[in-house]
Scaffold this motif. Structure first.
Motif, short mmCIF file in Angstrom:
data_model
loop_
_atom_site.label_atom_id
_atom_site.label_comp_id
_atom_site.label_asym_id
_atom_site.label_seq_id
_atom_site.Cartn_x
_atom_site.Cartn_y
_atom_site.Cartn_z
N SER A 1 23.13 51.68 29.97
CA SER A 1 22.87 50.28 30.33
C SER A 1 23.45 49.36 29.25
CB SER A 1 21.37 50.04 30.49
OG SER A 1 21.13 48.71 30.86
N PRO A 2 24.22 48.33 29.60
CA PRO A 2 24.66 48.01 30.96
C PRO A 2 25.88 48.83 31.36
CG PRO A 2 25.48 46.38 29.44
CD PRO A 2 24.66 47.33 28.61
N ALA A 3 26.13 48.94 32.67
CA ALA A 3 27.29 49.68 33.17
C ALA A 3 28.57 48.92 32.84
CB ALA A 3 27.17 49.92 34.67
N GLN A 4 29.59 49.65 32.45
CA GLN A 4 30.87 49.04 32.11
C GLN A 4 31.77 49.01 33.33
OE1 GLN A 4 32.49 51.14 28.78
NE2 GLN A 4 30.92 50.46 27.35
N SER A 5 32.46 47.89 33.53
CA SER A 5 33.36 47.72 34.66
C SER A 5 34.78 47.59 34.16
CB SER A 5 32.97 46.48 35.48
OG SER A 5 33.86 46.31 36.56
N GLN A 6 35.69 48.29 34.82
CA GLN A 6 37.11 48.25 34.48
C GLN A 6 37.82 47.34 35.48
OE1 GLN A 6 38.90 49.62 31.90
NE2 GLN A 6 40.63 48.47 32.72
N ARG A 7 38.39 46.25 35.00
CA ARG A 7 39.07 45.32 35.88
C ARG A 7 40.35 45.94 36.43
NH1 ARG A 7 36.64 40.76 37.64
NH2 ARG A 7 38.67 39.72 37.69
N LEU A 8 40.64 45.67 37.71
CA LEU A 8 41.87 46.13 38.34
C LEU A 8 42.98 45.11 38.12
CD1 LEU A 8 40.52 47.49 41.75
CD2 LEU A 8 40.96 48.76 39.65
N LEU A 9 44.18 45.61 37.90
CA LEU A 9 45.30 44.71 37.69
C LEU A 9 45.57 43.88 38.94
CD1 LEU A 9 47.58 43.76 35.84
CD2 LEU A 9 48.99 45.63 36.73
N PHE A 10 45.50 44.53 40.11
CA PHE A 10 45.67 43.86 41.39
C PHE A 10 44.44 44.17 42.24
CE2 PHE A 10 50.00 44.80 39.92
CZ PHE A 10 50.52 43.51 39.89
N PRO A 11 43.63 43.17 42.58
CA PRO A 11 42.44 43.44 43.42
C PRO A 11 42.84 44.07 44.75
CG PRO A 11 42.36 41.24 42.47
CD PRO A 11 43.73 41.76 42.18
N GLU A 12 41.99 44.94 45.24
CA GLU A 12 42.22 45.60 46.51
C GLU A 12 41.22 45.08 47.54
OE1 GLU A 12 42.47 49.82 46.27
OE2 GLU A 12 43.53 49.80 44.36
N VAL A 13 41.64 45.08 48.80
CA VAL A 13 40.83 44.53 49.88
C VAL A 13 40.08 45.67 50.57
CG1 VAL A 13 40.84 43.25 52.05
CG2 VAL A 13 42.43 42.64 50.22
N LEU A 14 38.78 45.49 50.73
CA LEU A 14 37.92 46.46 51.41
C LEU A 14 37.51 45.88 52.75
CD1 LEU A 14 36.15 49.05 51.45
CD2 LEU A 14 34.36 47.70 50.33
N GLU A 15 37.95 46.52 53.85
CA GLU A 15 37.60 46.09 55.19
C GLU A 15 36.49 47.00 55.72
OE1 GLU A 15 40.97 45.91 57.70
OE2 GLU A 15 41.95 44.29 56.59
N LEU A 16 35.41 46.39 56.20
CA LEU A 16 34.24 47.14 56.65
C LEU A 16 33.99 46.89 58.13
CD1 LEU A 16 31.82 46.30 53.69
CD2 LEU A 16 33.26 48.32 53.93
N THR A 17 33.31 47.83 58.76
CA THR A 17 32.83 47.63 60.12
C THR A 17 31.60 46.73 60.07
OG1 THR A 17 31.40 49.58 60.05
CG2 THR A 17 33.68 49.91 60.74
N PRO A 18 31.18 46.16 61.19
CA PRO A 18 29.98 45.29 61.17
C PRO A 18 28.75 45.99 60.62
CG PRO A 18 31.20 44.96 63.19
CD PRO A 18 31.86 46.10 62.49
N SER A 19 28.54 47.26 60.96
CA SER A 19 27.37 47.97 60.44
C SER A 19 27.47 48.18 58.95
CB SER A 19 27.21 49.31 61.16
OG SER A 19 28.37 50.11 61.01
#
Length: 604
Positions: free
Chosen positions: A463-481
């Motif tokens: 704690s706290p969790a470490q986050s690694q930034r992405l050079l180019f953000p990626e798009v996550l497409e989800l279903t409605p559920s």
């Protein structure tokens, strides 16, 4: 002596039926929307509040009901779908039993507003726990509007065992999807707490699948079509590269009705044999058009289990249709060795117009002698500072002199000195090594999953969790559920190191991932986690476990990868350094020992 057998009151009988027909808010929506479809509606709107706990409203522009029909519709076994027993073998409607509306009315408060095209004024009917409170004329559009409030208010035990709003809403979306996929020519909308979840316009079946599950499904669909005297099969199956470990959408529909059929599922999977990895699933949307007399849908209250008269023959037709779709549209090469009677076509051998000068004389340095170079003096001193074995301090895995683990109901004690330094890999799946008590067989993939799982759990526990930034953000497409679940667990994902920001309906931008997983596919990882049931528990520990398991499965050594003896030795040593060496995180067995006595018995 008095008689002991008595007829149950209608209110009690309705509650008994409701226990099987109405299990949760999604069941109410399924029954009401199916009735709207049977009423020839062109537009159906569904509105839920608090995942159906507070209210469920279904509005359609169907044929509507008269004043008498509206009152009679809530009587048990009152239906307009069938008239006699023979009609059960020629069903063309979704409902037919006449149990849905009385079952809903038995456990909720209902207000119905309905009007036919030929009537100038409609009817408003109010009920509570099967009791009619009022019925009076009202002004309303053509069609029907059902408002179901306070579901299970008179059955506190059933209401108590409802899941969280996120889980119930996910079930509502799943039930809604099963209906909209059958009727692409009907307009559907779904609202939750005033927020639009789905707005589906009438169109083709491919367009409806794309609207529900996103563009990635529309691009990977292969059309399936075959028509025989026994049945007609249409629909879509996905390309082999669309295989997923879990979360694949697999749907069977027969005569417009959703069904579950494990036997037909095997026919589809067999068509993808050797095209997708073992243990993965492929999305498909298969529609059967069968003579109603050849099937029986009246064997389960939910009508999802259907019996076929010609099950084996349809299995063969389905398997052949899917194979043909894969071979025709995926361009899988086929080799034809039947050359009898075929004309011999000479191979084309073009002649160059001008000769090309090619220097075939090799070039080399005659003065070069590799044996003249001598290694540097005192080269042994370069290795004095290195550890002499992997088991010394500072190595990747440190193993004590003796490791205990539980196998079945016995406790074995293995001295790592007794483990053979040489290992054998069997068919790219199992590591076999000799121990003092016999032959130890280790599943290489499950062992690596266990090793990586515990490593990731230690990382996520920090704690706290470490986050690694992405050079180019990626798009996550989800279903409605999946989008419904994402809204609930977005703070938990942030706690484990994911940096997500909403881009619009059912889509998010992945700006950062937990440190240490940069080489994995973040979209697939998040979709696999959302496909499981762990995130809806709102437990950070459970989510950490699910994330660690997802990371371990994606990064673990796959089946079929051949390993060197050093790599196998690292896995064996790393496994015995884990807290639990006998079982994988999902509970499957990692290793087994074939005792020496059994080997002697087998060989006589």
């Amino acid at each position: 002596m008095t008689d002991v057998i008595q007829l149950l009151p209608d209110s009690v009988a309705n509650q008994i039926a409701a226990g099987e027909v109405i299990q949760r808010p999604a069941s109410v929506i399924k029954e009401l929307v199916e009735n709207a479809v049977d009423a020839k509606a062109h537009t159906i709107n569904v509105l839920v509040v608090d995942a159906g706990r507070t209210s469920i409203q279904v509005i359609d522009d169907g044929c509507g009901m008269s004043e008498t029909d509206a009152r009679l519709a809530f009587e048990r076994h009152a239906t307009s779908k069938i008239r006699q027993a023979e009609d059960l073998f020629s069903l063309h409607t979704m409902g037919f039993r006449g149990e849905a509306l009385p079952s809903i009315a038995a456990v909720s408060q209902i207000e119905l507003r309905t009007r036919r095209q030929v009537d100038e004024i409609g009817t408003c009917l109010s009920l509570s726990a099967s009791h009619v409170d009022s019925q009076e004329p009202c002004s309303c559009p053509v069609g029907s509007s059902f408002m179901v409030s306070n579901l299970f208010y008179n059955v506190p035990a059933r209401r108590k065992f409802l899941k969280s709003n996120a889980t119930e809403l996910s079930n509502i979306v799943a039930a809604f999807e099963r209906i909209v996929l059958v009727y692409p020519d009907i307009n559907f909308t779904l609202y939750s707490n005033g927020q639009e979840l789905m707005n589906l316009r009438a169109g083709t079946l491919r367009q409806r699948i794309t609207d529900v599950y996103g563009r990635r499904y529309g691009q990977d669909l292969l059309p399936v079509s075959v028509e025989t005297a026994m049945c007609k099969i249409t629909g879509f199956a996905a390309k082999p590269e669309s295989a997923r470990k879990k979360g694949a959408h697999e749907y069977f529909f027969v005569n417009g009705r959703f069904m579950k059929h494990a036997y037909f599922h095997k026919a589809v999977i067999q068509a993808y044999e050797r095209l997708i990895p073992a243990g993965t699933h492929i999305p498909y949307f298969i529609y059967f058009d069968v003579n109603p007399a050849d099937i029986d849908v009246n064997i389960h209250p939910t009508k999802t289990e259907i019996k076929f008269e010609n099950e084996q023959a349809i299995w063969q037709i389905l398997a052949a249709a899917v194979k043909d779709a894969i071979g025709q549209f995926c361009e899988i090469p086929q080799i034809d060795f039947d050359t009898v009677g075929r004309p011999e076509i000479p191979a084309y051998q073009p002649q160059p117009s001008q000769p090309v000068a090619v220097d075939l004389k090799p070039s080399y340095n005659p003065a070069y002698n590799p044996f003249k170079e001598r290694p540097p003096k005192n080269w042994e001193q370069l290795y004095d500072q290195l550890p002499k074995s992997q088991n010394e301090e500072g190595s990747l895995f440190t193993v004590g002199p003796e490791t205990h683990y539980v196998d079945a109901s016995k406790t074995h004690s293995i001295d790592m000195a007794d483990v053979s330094p040489t290992h054998y890999q069997y068919k790219g799946r199992y590591i076999m090594t000799a121990v003092k008590s016999g032959l130890m067989i280790i599943d290489q993939h499950r062992a690596d999953v266990r090793i990586r799982y515990e490593r990731y759990m230690h990382q996520l526990a920090d704690s706290p969790a470490q986050s690694q930034r992405l050079l180019f953000p990626e798009v996550l497409e989800l279903t409605p559920s999946e989008a419904v679940l994402m809204e609930e667990v977005l703070p938990l994902f942030a706690a484990v190191g994911f940096d997500l920001s909403p881009l619009g309906p059912n889509s998010y931008a992945i700006n950062g991932v937990p440190a240490g997983i940069e080489g994995l596919n973040p979209q697939q990882l998040l979709q696999d986690i959302l496909s499981s049931s762990a995130p809806v528990t709102h437990d950070l520990t459970a989510l950490n476990s699910e994330v660690a398991l997802g990371l371990a499965r994606h990064a673990a050594i796959p089946y079929g990868q051949f390993l060197s003896n050093e790599e196998m030795d690292v896995i064996v040593n790393g496994l015995f350094a884990c807290e639990n060496v006998n079982y994988a995180p999902d509970g499957r067995t990692i290793l087994s020992i074939l005792p020496h006595s059994d080997i002697e018995h087998l060989l006589g």
